[in-house]
Design an enzyme around this catalytic site. Structure first.
Site, short mmCIF file in Angstrom:
data_model
loop_
_atom_site.label_atom_id
_atom_site.label_comp_id
_atom_site.label_asym_id
_atom_site.label_seq_id
_atom_site.Cartn_x
_atom_site.Cartn_y
_atom_site.Cartn_z
N THR A 27 42.87 30.78 28.63
CA THR A 27 42.42 31.89 29.47
C THR A 27 43.29 33.11 29.15
O THR A 27 44.31 33.00 28.48
CB THR A 27 42.55 31.58 30.97
OG1 THR A 27 43.95 31.55 31.33
CG2 THR A 27 41.91 30.24 31.32
N ALA A 56 47.75 29.75 30.54
CA ALA A 56 47.73 30.79 31.57
C ALA A 56 48.71 31.87 31.13
O ALA A 56 49.88 31.57 30.85
CB ALA A 56 48.12 30.22 32.93
N VAL A 82 52.12 28.20 28.98
CA VAL A 82 52.32 29.61 29.30
C VAL A 82 52.02 30.46 28.06
O VAL A 82 52.61 30.28 27.00
CB VAL A 82 53.75 29.87 29.79
CG1 VAL A 82 53.93 31.36 30.09
CG2 VAL A 82 54.04 29.03 31.02
N LYS A 83 51.08 31.38 28.22
CA LYS A 83 50.66 32.24 27.13
C LYS A 83 51.52 33.50 27.14
O LYS A 83 51.62 34.20 28.16
CB LYS A 83 49.18 32.60 27.32
CG LYS A 83 48.45 32.99 26.07
CD LYS A 83 46.96 33.08 26.37
CE LYS A 83 46.14 33.36 25.14
NZ LYS A 83 44.70 33.49 25.50
N VAL A 84 52.13 33.79 25.99
CA VAL A 84 53.10 34.88 25.87
C VAL A 84 52.70 35.77 24.69
O VAL A 84 52.30 35.27 23.63
CB VAL A 84 54.51 34.30 25.63
CG1 VAL A 84 55.53 35.41 25.41
CG2 VAL A 84 54.93 33.41 26.79
#
Length: 215
Positions: A27, A56, A82-84
């Site tokens: 997402t 996310a 965790v999307k960074v």
């Protein structure tokens, strides 16, 4: 090859997950905003449906803020990733989070060097963007192929997620050149399992069966 579903639409996820095709979900803030629902509520529901990784994305641009957000996101479910963003601050955050055992997906990668930096910092996943590269006339498949070669050569465990996939050919091509994963919009999935000759073949079989029954 793994298929991640690039959507935050729960009904879409449930439908395609029932086919056994969903290994994870990605997402981003744009996708989440389209659902008109609370961010936390959506991510938690998706994590309850899908066993695999669910990305996310953080909103902060500073490493300190990214890490703070990531620690919260990671508590929502055991399969949250965790999307960074691929920035200096993003790499700093990934380095910290990887040491804490928090999985990360470094997004917006457009060069082999960026992918290598993300892997070296400790990223679980690295996400090169195909469509956006092709928009500026760059060979996106060459990037995937070279990045896979580099990661394998140096023994990095980071997996490549082919992102910004826009059609059937993209999916087939990235599978051929070695992407570990492709993340696919829900609207594209039916085009992967459909073909006009399949449909006409089914119609012919049914027609022949009806003729046989009526003899």
């Amino acid at each position: 090859m793994k298929f991640f579903l690039d959507t935050a639409n729960v009904d879409e996820i449930k439908r395609i997950n029932e086919l056994g095709l969903v290994d994870g979900v990605t997402t981003n803030p744009t996708i989440i905003s389209k659902e008109g629902r609370d961010f936390e509520e959506v991510i938690k529901e998706i994590c309850s449906i899908v066993d695999g990784p669910v990305s996310a994305e953080v909103i902060s641009l500073e490493a300190e803020g990214m890490v703070k957000e990531a620690r919260v996101l990671a508590k929502w479910a055991s399969n949250v990733v965790v999307k960074v963003p691929m920035t200096e601050e993003g790499l700093k955050a990934v380095n910290i989070l990887s040491k804490e055992g928090i999985k990360t997906n470094v997004t917006l990668i457009f060069t082999v060097a960026q992918g290598l930096m993300a892997a070296k910092a400790g990223a679980t996943f690295v996400s090169p963007f195909l469509g956006r590269l092709e928009d500026i006339g760059t060979d996106s498949l060459a990037l995937i192929k070279k990045l896979r070669k580099v990661l394998d050569f140096y023994g990095y465990k980071s997996e490549i997620i082919a992102a910004s996939v826009r059609g059937l050919k993209h999916v087939e091509d990235v599978a051929e050149v070695g992407a570990h994963i492709t993340t696919i919009p829900g609207s594209l999935f039916p085009k992967l399992w459909s073909h006009p000759l399949t449909n006409s073949g089914i119609e012919q079989f049914l027609s022949d069966w009806e003729s046989f029954k009526n003899k």
